[in-house]
Design a protein around this motif. Structure first.
Motif, PDB file in Angstrom:
ATOM      1  N   CYS A   4      33.626  38.583  17.597  1.00 35.09           N
ATOM      2  CA  CYS A   4      32.654  39.679  17.506  1.00 35.09           C
ATOM      3  C   CYS A   4      32.665  40.504  18.795  1.00 35.09           C
ATOM      4  CB  CYS A   4      31.253  39.149  17.215  1.00 35.09           C
ATOM      5  SG  CYS A   4      30.987  38.706  15.488  1.00 35.09           S
ATOM      6  N   LEU A   5      32.846  39.837  19.925  1.00 38.17           N
ATOM      7  CA  LEU A   5      32.980  40.561  21.200  1.00 38.17           C
ATOM      8  C   LEU A   5      34.222  41.454  21.182  1.00 38.17           C
ATOM      9  CD1 LEU A   5      31.976  37.874  23.855  1.00 38.17           C
ATOM     10  CD2 LEU A   5      30.927  40.119  23.564  1.00 38.17           C
ATOM     11  N   VAL A  51      23.086  40.897  18.331  1.00 38.78           N
ATOM     12  CA  VAL A  51      23.278  39.554  17.767  1.00 38.78           C
ATOM     13  C   VAL A  51      24.139  38.670  18.669  1.00 38.78           C
ATOM     14  CG1 VAL A  51      22.831  40.221  15.369  1.00 38.78           C
ATOM     15  CG2 VAL A  51      25.185  40.198  16.206  1.00 38.78           C
ATOM     16  N   ILE A  52      25.044  39.272  19.420  1.00 40.68           N
ATOM     17  CA  ILE A  52      25.836  38.486  20.370  1.00 40.68           C
ATOM     18  C   ILE A  52      24.926  37.947  21.464  1.00 40.68           C
ATOM     19  CG2 ILE A  52      27.619  38.606  22.161  1.00 40.68           C
ATOM     20  CD1 ILE A  52      29.081  40.633  20.263  1.00 40.68           C
ATOM     21  N   ALA A  53      24.070  38.806  22.003  1.00 37.38           N
ATOM     22  CA  ALA A  53      23.117  38.372  23.036  1.00 37.38           C
ATOM     23  C   ALA A  53      22.157  37.330  22.476  1.00 37.38           C
ATOM     24  CB  ALA A  53      22.354  39.570  23.584  1.00 37.38           C
ATOM     25  N   SER A  54      21.703  37.554  21.256  1.00 42.35           N
ATOM     26  CA  SER A  54      20.785  36.617  20.614  1.00 42.35           C
ATOM     27  C   SER A  54      21.453  35.255  20.437  1.00 42.35           C
ATOM     28  CB  SER A  54      20.350  37.172  19.253  1.00 42.35           C
ATOM     29  OG  SER A  54      19.560  36.251  18.565  1.00 42.35           O
ATOM     30  N   LEU A  95      25.342  36.747  13.668  1.00 39.55           N
ATOM     31  CA  LEU A  95      26.771  36.994  13.877  1.00 39.55           C
ATOM     32  C   LEU A  95      27.486  37.156  12.538  1.00 39.55           C
ATOM     33  CD1 LEU A  95      27.723  34.471  16.720  1.00 39.55           C
ATOM     34  CD2 LEU A  95      27.461  36.948  16.920  1.00 39.55           C
ATOM     35  N   TYR A  96      27.132  36.324  11.578  1.00 39.40           N
ATOM     36  CA  TYR A  96      27.776  36.415  10.264  1.00 39.40           C
ATOM     37  C   TYR A  96      27.366  37.708   9.553  1.00 39.40           C
ATOM     38  CZ  TYR A  96      29.623  31.726  10.694  1.00 39.40           C
ATOM     39  OH  TYR A  96      30.324  30.627  11.118  1.00 39.40           O
ATOM     40  N   GLU A  97      26.100  38.035   9.601  1.00 44.61           N
ATOM     41  CA  GLU A  97      25.614  39.237   8.907  1.00 44.61           C
ATOM     42  C   GLU A  97      26.210  40.510   9.511  1.00 44.61           C
ATOM     43  OE1 GLU A  97      21.441  41.645   8.299  1.00 44.61           O
ATOM     44  OE2 GLU A  97      21.352  39.493   8.651  1.00 44.61           O
ATOM     45  N   ILE A  98      26.073  40.669  10.806  1.00 41.85           N
ATOM     46  CA  ILE A  98      26.551  41.887  11.456  1.00 41.85           C
ATOM     47  C   ILE A  98      28.074  41.848  11.622  1.00 41.85           C
ATOM     48  CG2 ILE A  98      26.267  43.421  13.443  1.00 41.85           C
ATOM     49  CD1 ILE A  98      23.754  43.059  11.593  1.00 41.85           C
ATOM     50  N   GLY A  99      28.631  40.656  11.715  1.00 40.30           N
ATOM     51  CA  GLY A  99      30.089  40.535  11.751  1.00 40.30           C
ATOM     52  C   GLY A  99      30.725  41.126  10.504  1.00 40.30           C
ATOM     53  N   VAL A 124      45.526  41.587  14.043  1.00 39.51           N
ATOM     54  CA  VAL A 124      45.101  40.218  14.362  1.00 39.51           C
ATOM     55  C   VAL A 124      43.576  40.145  14.507  1.00 39.51           C
ATOM     56  CG1 VAL A 124      45.391  40.375  16.886  1.00 39.51           C
ATOM     57  CG2 VAL A 124      45.691  38.190  15.726  1.00 39.51           C
ATOM     58  N   LEU A 125      42.959  41.211  14.998  1.00 36.33           N
ATOM     59  CA  LEU A 125      41.495  41.244  15.102  1.00 36.33           C
ATOM     60  C   LEU A 125      40.868  41.192  13.707  1.00 36.33           C
ATOM     61  CD1 LEU A 125      38.764  41.591  16.504  1.00 36.33           C
ATOM     62  CD2 LEU A 125      39.229  44.047  16.633  1.00 36.33           C
TER      63      LEU A 125
END
Length: 90
Positions: free
Chosen positions: A12-13, A37-40, A50-54, A75-76
């Motif tokens: 995600c980063l 969400v990453i900070a959270s 992460l799953y939802e916003i990912g 690859v990303l």
């Protein structure tokens, strides 16, 4: 499962870095949500956001890739898809 969550956070980063490239202004909302969400996740280790916003980020990256294939590494996309699939299988 925790290793998988860490892997998802890392990809995600990468997605955020890609979305932050110049010319991606249309994705400001997704970028802001992804940052949040990453900070959270870093604070509480709860991967739900992460799953939802990912998934939102994946859609955005696919959209960018469809228009400008060189802007998004394949690859990303693959890594993000693979990490997100694990949740649906669990």
């Amino acid at each position: 499962m925790n290793d998988q969550n860490e892997k998802l956070r890392d990809v995600c980063l990468e997605a955020l870095t890609c979305l932050n490239k110049p010319g991606n202004k249309a994705y400001d909302e997704v970028k802001a949500k992804l940052e949040y969400v990453i900070a959270s996740y870093n604070n509480d280790k709860n991967p739900v956001g992460l799953y939802e916003i990912g998934n939102m980020a994946l859609s955005s990256l696919k959209e960018i890739s469809a228009n400008k294939p060189r802007k998004v590494k394949k690859v990303l996309l693959k890594n993000l898809e693979d990490c997100l699939k694990v949740e649906t299988l669990a």
